[in-house]
Design a protein around this motif. Sequence first.
Motif, PDB file in Angstrom:
ATOM      1  N   ALA A   3     -21.785 -25.018  -2.762  1.00  0.00           N
ATOM      2  CA  ALA A   3     -20.600 -24.328  -3.261  1.00  0.00           C
ATOM      3  C   ALA A   3     -21.027 -23.392  -4.382  1.00  0.00           C
ATOM      4  N   LEU A  41     -14.917 -30.709  -7.288  1.00  0.00           N
ATOM      5  CA  LEU A  41     -15.747 -30.379  -6.133  1.00  0.00           C
ATOM      6  C   LEU A  41     -16.620 -31.576  -5.732  1.00  0.00           C
ATOM      7  N   GLU A  46     -18.702 -31.973  -2.267  1.00  0.00           N
ATOM      8  CA  GLU A  46     -19.637 -30.860  -2.426  1.00  0.00           C
ATOM      9  C   GLU A  46     -20.866 -31.338  -3.197  1.00  0.00           C
ATOM     10  N   ILE A  49     -24.407 -27.007  -6.300  1.00  0.00           N
ATOM     11  CA  ILE A  49     -23.430 -26.046  -6.806  1.00  0.00           C
ATOM     12  C   ILE A  49     -24.140 -24.948  -7.592  1.00  0.00           C
ATOM     13  N   LEU A  98     -18.763 -22.464   0.231  1.00  0.00           N
ATOM     14  CA  LEU A  98     -17.471 -22.525  -0.439  1.00  0.00           C
ATOM     15  C   LEU A  98     -17.581 -21.770  -1.754  1.00  0.00           C
ATOM     16  N   TYR A 100     -15.455 -20.663  -5.295  1.00  0.00           N
ATOM     17  CA  TYR A 100     -14.333 -21.184  -6.089  1.00  0.00           C
ATOM     18  C   TYR A 100     -14.280 -20.424  -7.410  1.00  0.00           C
ATOM     19  N   ARG A 114     -13.188 -26.013   4.806  1.00  0.00           N
ATOM     20  CA  ARG A 114     -14.396 -25.643   5.548  1.00  0.00           C
ATOM     21  C   ARG A 114     -14.155 -25.720   7.062  1.00  0.00           C
TER      22      ARG A 114
END
Length: 285
Positions: A3, A41, A46, A49, A98, A100, A114
Motif C-alpha cells: 500500500a 491498514l 496490508e 507500506i 492500494l 490512500y 482490491r
Amino acid sequence: MTAMVLAAGLGTRLRPLTDDVPKPLVPLGDRPMLSHVIANLRARGEGRIIVNAHHHADAIAEWSKTQSDVFVSHETDLLGTAGGVAHARALLGDAAVLVYNGDILADVDVAALRAACIGVLCLAVAPRAAHEGNVGLSADGRVVRMRKTSFGQEARGGDFLGIYVIAPEFLRAFPSPGGLVEDVCLPALASGNRLTTFEVTTPFTDLGTPEAYLAANLTWLAERESWVGPDAHVADGVRLKRSIVGEGARVVGSGLLLDCVVWPGATANAPLSRAVVTRHHAVRL
C-alpha cells in the motif's frame, strides 16, 4: 500486499498547524494521524507500506523509524498525487497497489476494495444523489463523470475519498509530475478505460481544515471527558472538559479548558475554549 500512503502535500488548508509539522503527523488523540492510518491498514491485512514525503520530509523519515515495514519515498520536488505514486514505482512491486490519502480517516474494507478492481482503477466512493459529489457513476458503478466532464449516463453521484487501487499494468500510465484526476483519470476515461468504484457507507473524515481537525479530535475522545498524555502537567486551578493535553504539554492559568487540543510539548493558558495549541501557535476556532 503493498500500500502507499500519500503524505507529501503542503497541508495548505490546515495552516498554521502545518507550518512546522507535516500534515500527516499532526496529533490526533494519543498519536500522529499517520499512525492511525497505518494501524487501520495493518488491521485490514496490508503489509508493506510506502509513504511519500516532501514537506518536512525529515519528520516523516524520523517517524518511519518507529514503524515496521514502512518505507519512505522522498520527493525533492513536490510531484503531485499521481507523480508521487510514479516516483515510488520501484518500491511498489508488480501487484495491484492500494493508494490512500494520508489526511483521510475512514473504515474501508480494503480487501474488498482490491477485489472490486476490475478495470484499470477502482475508487472508494461515498454514495450521493445523481449529479452530486465530485464523481458521477453509471448504474453498474463505473465512473462517468469527473471534474464536471461527463463520459456517459449518470445514475448516481458520489464523493471520491482519495483511496483507490491501481491495476498493476496501469501503473506505467502514471506521470511524474502529475495529478491523479487531470493527468490519469480524465485521459483514461476519454480513452475508454474502465474506472470502477467501491461503495463506502461508513463515516469518513477529511482532516483538511483546522475546524475538521478539531472535530476529529473531539470524536476520538468519544465518551471520555478528556485525555492527558504522559508527563503532561495541568495546573491545580484548571478544569478540563472535552480536551486533549498531549505528551509533555502544560496547561497553566486557571479556569476551564473546553474543546481544546494541546499538542505535545506545547503550553496552553486557561481559560480557553475551541482552540488548537501548538508549540508556536494558539489557533482559536
